[in-house]
Design an enzyme around this catalytic site. Structure first.
Site, short mmCIF file in Angstrom:
data_model
loop_
_atom_site.label_atom_id
_atom_site.label_comp_id
_atom_site.label_asym_id
_atom_site.label_seq_id
_atom_site.Cartn_x
_atom_site.Cartn_y
_atom_site.Cartn_z
N GLU A 123 8.37 3.00 -7.01
CA GLU A 123 8.05 4.23 -7.35
C GLU A 123 8.62 5.31 -6.15
O GLU A 123 9.02 6.22 -6.27
CB GLU A 123 6.52 4.47 -7.33
N GLU A 148 2.13 -4.29 -11.90
CA GLU A 148 0.78 -3.56 -12.18
C GLU A 148 0.08 -4.28 -13.28
O GLU A 148 -0.90 -4.69 -13.26
CB GLU A 148 1.04 -2.20 -12.33
C1 1HE Z 1 0.31 -7.72 0.89
C2 1HE Z 1 1.33 -7.33 -0.29
C3 1HE Z 1 0.74 -6.27 -1.08
C4 1HE Z 1 2.41 -8.73 0.40
N1 1HE Z 1 -0.41 -5.76 -0.68
N2 1HE Z 1 -0.73 -7.44 1.14
N3 1HE Z 1 2.51 -5.65 -5.55
C5 1HE Z 1 2.65 -6.93 -5.77
O1 1HE Z 1 2.02 -7.35 -6.65
C6 1HE Z 1 3.49 -7.69 -5.06
C7 1HE Z 1 2.86 -8.46 -4.02
N4 1HE Z 1 3.34 -9.34 -3.20
C8 1HE Z 1 4.55 -10.30 -3.49
O2 1HE Z 1 4.37 -10.89 -4.52
C9 1HE Z 1 5.00 -11.08 -2.24
O3 1HE Z 1 4.22 -10.66 -1.17
C10 1HE Z 1 6.42 -10.80 -2.19
C11 1HE Z 1 7.37 -11.48 -3.06
C12 1HE Z 1 6.76 -9.19 -1.98
C13 1HE Z 1 7.03 -11.26 -0.71
O4 1HE Z 1 6.60 -12.83 -0.88
P1 1HE Z 1 6.45 -13.65 0.68
O5 1HE Z 1 6.23 -14.96 0.35
O6 1HE Z 1 7.90 -13.28 1.47
O7 1HE Z 1 5.37 -12.92 1.35
P2 1HE Z 1 3.72 -13.19 1.28
O8 1HE Z 1 3.60 -14.38 1.93
O9 1HE Z 1 3.35 -13.13 -0.16
O10 1HE Z 1 3.08 -11.98 2.11
C14 1HE Z 1 3.03 -11.90 3.42
C15 1HE Z 1 1.89 -11.11 4.00
O11 1HE Z 1 1.96 -9.79 3.25
C16 1HE Z 1 0.54 -11.67 3.26
O12 1HE Z 1 -0.36 -11.30 4.22
P3 1HE Z 1 -0.90 -12.55 5.15
O13 1HE Z 1 -2.11 -11.85 5.88
O14 1HE Z 1 -1.51 -13.70 4.26
O15 1HE Z 1 0.24 -12.79 6.11
C17 1HE Z 1 0.66 -11.05 1.99
O16 1HE Z 1 -0.86 -10.76 1.42
C18 1HE Z 1 0.85 -9.37 2.49
N5 1HE Z 1 1.37 -8.61 1.21
N6 1HE Z 1 2.38 -7.90 -0.36
C19 1HE Z 1 -1.16 -6.33 0.39
N7 1HE Z 1 1.33 -5.58 -1.99
C20 1HE Z 1 0.35 3.57 -6.48
S1 1HE Z 1 0.10 2.35 -7.38
C21 1HE Z 1 1.22 1.28 -7.21
C22 1HE Z 1 0.79 -0.12 -7.93
C23 1HE Z 1 1.43 -1.18 -7.17
O17 1HE Z 1 2.30 -1.28 -6.48
S2 1HE Z 1 1.26 -2.65 -7.74
C24 1HE Z 1 2.10 -3.94 -7.10
C25 1HE Z 1 1.46 -4.49 -5.96
#
Ligand code: 1HE
Length: 264
Positions: A118, A138
């Site tokens: 977005e 989402e």
């Molecule tokens: C996060 C987030 C996040 C990572 N919010 N903390 N977005 C999503 O559904 C995508 C969610 N993220 C992922 O699917 C993956 O993180 C990735 C594919 C982007 C990257 O994977 P990877 O293996 O490189 O990293 P990871 O181990 O998943 O994440 C590293 C850290 O970032 C980890 O935290 P840690 O404390 O365990 O190290 C994750 O929890 C954190 N992290 N993504 C919070 N999104 C205005 S409305 C909009 C609505 C949306 O955007 S919905 C889509 C949300």
């Protein structure tokens, strides 16, 4: 050489400038540049605080991914009223990106998902590195886009593709994203910054009135009925051509000092 831009931002954002181009870096790589409230407010602040000497913005993400979208850890406690306010916060911030002072070039790599997509959609030119991929997870998270995606993505890729992405979790590769209109430049991984900066410098050298017309008049005209659109286009075109900058540029061409429009 890039130098720091004097604007107070949270640690999740870094602002620099190189000549007339400001560079905004999403700087939360350890959370995959997930967008928390502080970052969204910081993005708005950056765009409203741009000095007059800046003529274009380059938006990039640090680390392996452009942005993992909404910071999901901030979602858990919000009720309906707070959810509406939160979406409004994003709308206001991204409005400043799209309808701000100067055009924005976004360089996309790795995950460009949810709110990250977005944000990218609010930019004016998008450059993808081959590592980029796009998704709207989402649906699988039980939520809905809230950062203007329902408004900005359909004109780029169509309602049907957006529905498919949201309903099925479909992911598009960088090459597919380029083919369906999410991006207009596709470069090798690691080359996005250089390409984006080159484009931002070109944009920064345009007549400011032309950049204004492209940012503010063109998308509005595209939403108008044709008769209103022609009228606004005629006005915008007359205003732009009457500007001394336009006169000087045309004179430069006629007197053989300006670049020709070649195939490249
Ligand atoms: C996060 C987030 C996040 C990572 N919010 N903390 N977005 C999503 O559904 C995508 C969610 N993220 C992922 O699917 C993956 O993180 C990735 C594919 C982007 C990257 O994977 P990877 O293996 O490189 O990293 P990871 O181990 O998943 O994440 C590293 C850290 O970032 C980890 O935290 P840690 O404390 O365990 O190290 C994750 O929890 C954190 N992290 N993504 C919070 N999104 C205005 S409305 C909009 C609505 C949306 O955007 S919905 C889509 C949300």
């Amino acid at each position: 050489m890039a130098e720091r831009l004097a604007v107070r931002l949270p640690p999740s954002l870094i602002a620099e400038r190189e000549e007339a181009v400001a560079i905004l870096r999403l700087n939360r790589a350890h959370k995959r540049n997930a967008l928390d409230d502080e970052t969204i407010v910081g993005i708005e602040h950056f765009f409203v605080s741009l000095p007059d000497s800046i003529n274009a913005v380059l938006l990039v993400g640090e680390g392996e991914h452009f942005s993992a979208g909404l910071d999901l850890s901030e979602l858990k406690e919000r009720d309906v009223v707070e959810g509406i306010a939160h979406s409004g916060l994003w709308h206001r911030a991204f409005e400043k990106v799209q309808f701000g002072k100067v055009p924005v070039v976004a360089v996309l790599h790795g995950a460009v998902v949810g709110g990250g997509l977005e944000l990218a959609a609010a930019a004016h030119v998008r450059v993808a590195e081959r590592s980029a991929y796009y998704a709207l997870p989402e649906g699988s998270r039980g939520i809905y886009v809230g950062g203007g995606g329902s408004v900005r993505l359909p004109p780029l890729i169509g309602v049907a593709r957006m529905m498919d992405m949201m309903l099925t979790g479909r992911t598009y590769s960088a090459e597919e994203g380029q083919a369906i209109g999410l991006t207009t430049y596709l470069v090798e991984t690691g080359k996005g910054f250089a390409k984006g900066f080159e484009l931002a410098q070109r944009i920064a050298a345009n007549a400011p009135l032309t950049n204004f017309a492209v940012m503010h008049a063109l998308p509005r005209i595209a939403d108008m009925d044709p008769a209103s659109g022609y009228a606004v286009e005629a006005l915008m075109s007359a205003i732009a051509q009457a500007d001394p900058d336009a006169k000087a540029r045309v004179k430069d061409f006629l007197e053989k000092r300006a670049q020709k429009t070649t195939r490249k």
